[in-house]
Design a protein around this motif. Structure first.
Motif, PDB file in Angstrom:
ATOM      1  N   PRO A 194      44.685  46.982  34.734  1.00 49.37           N
ATOM      2  CA  PRO A 194      45.588  46.175  34.872  1.00 49.37           C
ATOM      3  C   PRO A 194      46.652  45.978  36.131  1.00 49.37           C
ATOM      4  O   PRO A 194      47.425  47.041  36.039  1.00 49.37           O
ATOM      5  CB  PRO A 194      45.360  45.394  33.848  1.00 49.37           C
ATOM      6  CG  PRO A 194      45.942  46.034  33.131  1.00 49.37           C
ATOM      7  CD  PRO A 194      45.226  47.167  33.634  1.00 49.37           C
ATOM      8  N   HIS A 195      47.316  45.506  36.882  1.00 47.81           N
ATOM      9  CA  HIS A 195      48.967  45.811  37.852  1.00 47.81           C
ATOM     10  C   HIS A 195      48.875  46.668  38.104  1.00 47.81           C
ATOM     11  O   HIS A 195      49.658  47.244  37.674  1.00 47.81           O
ATOM     12  CB  HIS A 195      49.569  44.287  37.716  1.00 47.81           C
ATOM     13  CG  HIS A 195      49.988  44.950  35.728  1.00 47.81           C
ATOM     14  ND1 HIS A 195      50.023  46.379  35.071  1.00 47.81           N
ATOM     15  CD2 HIS A 195      49.654  44.379  35.097  1.00 47.81           C
ATOM     16  CE1 HIS A 195      49.992  46.020  33.986  1.00 47.81           C
ATOM     17  NE2 HIS A 195      50.089  44.735  33.595  1.00 47.81           N
ATOM     18  N   VAL A 223      37.569  39.343  45.503  1.00 43.93           N
ATOM     19  CA  VAL A 223      38.648  38.108  44.553  1.00 43.93           C
ATOM     20  C   VAL A 223      39.030  36.912  45.792  1.00 43.93           C
ATOM     21  O   VAL A 223      39.494  36.994  46.814  1.00 43.93           O
ATOM     22  CB  VAL A 223      39.373  39.367  44.590  1.00 43.93           C
ATOM     23  CG1 VAL A 223      40.752  39.163  44.136  1.00 43.93           C
ATOM     24  CG2 VAL A 223      38.286  40.735  43.574  1.00 43.93           C
ATOM     25  N   GLU A 263      43.281  45.904  38.877  1.00 45.06           N
ATOM     26  CA  GLU A 263      43.096  44.811  40.022  1.00 45.06           C
ATOM     27  C   GLU A 263      43.501  44.629  40.689  1.00 45.06           C
ATOM     28  O   GLU A 263      44.626  45.605  42.092  1.00 45.06           O
ATOM     29  CB  GLU A 263      44.130  44.093  39.181  1.00 45.06           C
ATOM     30  CG  GLU A 263      44.540  42.827  38.732  1.00 45.06           C
ATOM     31  CD  GLU A 263      44.933  42.269  37.889  1.00 45.06           C
ATOM     32  OE1 GLU A 263      45.002  41.239  37.130  1.00 45.06           O
ATOM     33  OE2 GLU A 263      46.054  42.660  37.422  1.00 45.06           O
ATOM     34  N   THR A 323      37.689  36.425  39.765  1.00 43.87           N
ATOM     35  CA  THR A 323      36.510  37.064  40.952  1.00 43.87           C
ATOM     36  C   THR A 323      35.203  36.927  40.546  1.00 43.87           C
ATOM     37  O   THR A 323      34.916  36.265  39.705  1.00 43.87           O
ATOM     38  CB  THR A 323      36.345  38.843  40.193  1.00 43.87           C
ATOM     39  OG1 THR A 323      38.058  39.010  39.697  1.00 43.87           O
ATOM     40  CG2 THR A 323      35.409  39.351  40.539  1.00 43.87           C
ATOM     41  N   ASN A 350      46.805  39.679  41.454  1.00 39.49           N
ATOM     42  CA  ASN A 350      47.298  38.868  40.166  1.00 39.49           C
ATOM     43  C   ASN A 350      48.400  37.408  40.421  1.00 39.49           C
ATOM     44  O   ASN A 350      48.904  38.166  41.290  1.00 39.49           O
ATOM     45  CB  ASN A 350      48.006  39.924  39.078  1.00 39.49           C
ATOM     46  CG  ASN A 350      49.259  39.940  37.913  1.00 39.49           C
ATOM     47  OD1 ASN A 350      49.347  38.704  37.909  1.00 39.49           O
ATOM     48  ND2 ASN A 350      48.740  40.511  37.158  1.00 39.49           N
ATOM     49  N   GLY A 400      40.206  40.406  40.258  1.00 36.32           N
ATOM     50  CA  GLY A 400      41.575  39.506  40.756  1.00 36.32           C
ATOM     51  C   GLY A 400      41.858  38.833  39.267  1.00 36.32           C
ATOM     52  O   GLY A 400      40.568  38.650  38.430  1.00 36.32           O
ATOM     53  N   SER A 401      42.397  37.840  38.591  1.00 35.28           N
ATOM     54  CA  SER A 401      42.956  37.910  37.659  1.00 35.28           C
ATOM     55  C   SER A 401      43.880  36.847  38.155  1.00 35.28           C
ATOM     56  O   SER A 401      45.188  36.813  38.396  1.00 35.28           O
ATOM     57  CB  SER A 401      42.767  38.455  36.121  1.00 35.28           C
ATOM     58  OG  SER A 401      43.983  38.415  36.228  1.00 35.28           O
ATOM     59  N   ASN A 412      50.449  43.011  45.013  1.00 32.20           N
ATOM     60  CA  ASN A 412      49.311  43.107  44.857  1.00 32.20           C
ATOM     61  C   ASN A 412      49.205  43.647  46.582  1.00 32.20           C
ATOM     62  O   ASN A 412      47.849  44.830  46.850  1.00 32.20           O
ATOM     63  CB  ASN A 412      49.060  41.441  45.351  1.00 32.20           C
ATOM     64  CG  ASN A 412      49.169  40.634  43.587  1.00 32.20           C
ATOM     65  OD1 ASN A 412      48.213  41.479  42.928  1.00 32.20           O
ATOM     66  ND2 ASN A 412      49.462  39.439  43.883  1.00 32.20           N
ATOM     67  N   HIS A 445      41.507  38.345  33.424  1.00 29.86           N
ATOM     68  CA  HIS A 445      42.763  38.543  32.598  1.00 29.86           C
ATOM     69  C   HIS A 445      43.441  37.373  32.133  1.00 29.86           C
ATOM     70  O   HIS A 445      44.362  36.973  33.237  1.00 29.86           O
ATOM     71  CB  HIS A 445      43.531  39.597  33.142  1.00 29.86           C
ATOM     72  CG  HIS A 445      44.296  40.234  32.156  1.00 29.86           C
ATOM     73  ND1 HIS A 445      44.559  41.885  32.060  1.00 29.86           N
ATOM     74  CD2 HIS A 445      43.853  40.321  31.118  1.00 29.86           C
ATOM     75  CE1 HIS A 445      45.578  42.190  31.220  1.00 29.86           C
ATOM     76  NE2 HIS A 445      45.203  40.814  30.298  1.00 29.86           N
ATOM     77  N   TYR A 505      46.236  36.226  34.659  1.00 27.31           N
ATOM     78  CA  TYR A 505      46.914  37.240  34.375  1.00 27.31           C
ATOM     79  C   TYR A 505      48.003  36.290  33.530  1.00 27.31           C
ATOM     80  O   TYR A 505      49.124  35.966  32.978  1.00 27.31           O
ATOM     81  CB  TYR A 505      47.953  38.118  34.935  1.00 27.31           C
ATOM     82  CG  TYR A 505      48.447  38.985  33.870  1.00 27.31           C
ATOM     83  CD1 TYR A 505      47.815  40.001  33.032  1.00 27.31           C
ATOM     84  CD2 TYR A 505      49.582  39.707  33.829  1.00 27.31           C
ATOM     85  CE1 TYR A 505      48.148  40.863  32.301  1.00 27.31           C
ATOM     86  CE2 TYR A 505      50.495  40.407  32.510  1.00 27.31           C
ATOM     87  CZ  TYR A 505      48.942  40.919  32.493  1.00 27.31           C
ATOM     88  OH  TYR A 505      50.084  42.580  31.521  1.00 27.31           O
TER      89      TYR A 505
END
Length: 265
Positions: free
Chosen positions: A112-113, A203, A137, A179, A140, A164-165, A148, A17, A167
């Motif tokens: 997300p989040h 992740v 997720e 990821t 982040n 995972g990202s 997290n 992301h 962001y």
């Protein structure tokens, strides 16, 4: 595009992301061994996202278009990350309206989040929609460890596959987290299948003071991004590209547009 060979790691590294994309972002992703970026900028319609994703994809880096859709009104919105959309979906429609449209398009829907502030799905909301969600997720780069940690707890309780990202809203954050899928991801279809099937993945993230500083910079950026003044300036006019009453949507979402998304009279 093959899996990550530059780092010697098996499989494919996917930054799941990011919000920014240009020449410097693409170069930074490659330099950090990222194979795939999922690009989902705010307030940008799907056709433009797809054009930019195609422009910056090459043999070294695959960019996959996606949309982080804001559901509900500004103060109680819930974010959903949709991958594999074929038609545009606006922001600020009802949660149920968004989910039904994602299902019609057979899109992959990610969380997300989770549990973050008032902009994310809560644990009970995720439990209530488990059959409609494909991943959550669990790391982040913008968020603090305890935030997290909450996400990982929800993932364990629900059994949803994690991702995972970075962001990344700021260019330097790209590739701070990713990821790593065991499978090779060569196309959007490959990623969709991996997400739907819960394919094996890890992740991972970078370490050290630089990683934490970039996360703090992202967190500071969050406060500017979410000010009412910005929202009033760029969205409430009703002219933003992802406004549900925009002419581009041809009235398709009028019945699920939330009250707060209409123009002020």
């Amino acid at each position: 595009m093959a899996g990550n060979t530059s780092t010697g790691d098996p499989g494919t590294r996917v930054d799941m992301h990011v919000k920014v994309l240009d020449e410097s972002v693409a170069k930074r992703a490659k330099d950090r061994g990222i194979d795939v970026l999922v690009y989902a900028p705010h307030f940008t319609r799907l056709p433009e996202i797809k054009r930019r994703a195609e422009r910056f994809s090459d043999e070294e880096l695959l960019v996959i278009p996606a949309r982080e859709v804001f559901t509900g009104d500004w103060h109680s919105r819930r974010h959903l990350l949709a991958v594999g959309l074929s038609r545009p979906v606006p922001d600020f429609i009802t949660f149920e309206g968004a989910m039904q449209e994602f299902e019609r398009q057979n899109a992959v829907v990610l969380v997300p989040h989770p549990e973050f502030a008032t902009v994310s799905l809560t644990g009970p909301e995720i439990h209530s929609n488990l059959r409609r969600l494909h991943g959550i997720e669990i790391y982040n780069a913008k968020l603090f460890p305890h935030q997290n940690g909450k996400a990982r707890t929800v993932a364990r309780e629900t059994g949803l596959s994690g991702f995972g990202s970075s962001y990344a809203h700021l260019r330097r954050t790209v590739g701070e987290a990713w990821t790593q899928f065991d499978a090779e991801i060569r196309s959007e279809t490959d990623l969709l299948e991996a997400l739907r099937d819960g394919s094996p993945r890890r992740v991972l993230r970078r370490n050290g003071a630089g990683h934490r500083l970039r996360g703090l910079a992202e967190y500071a950026h969050l406060f500017w991004e979410n000010t009412y003044e910005k929202f009033d300036r760029v969205f409430l006019s009703g002219t933003e590209p992802t406004h549900p009453t925009h002419v581009a949507y041809d009235g398709r979402f009028d019945d699920v547009t939330v009250r707060g998304a209409h123009r002020f009279s």
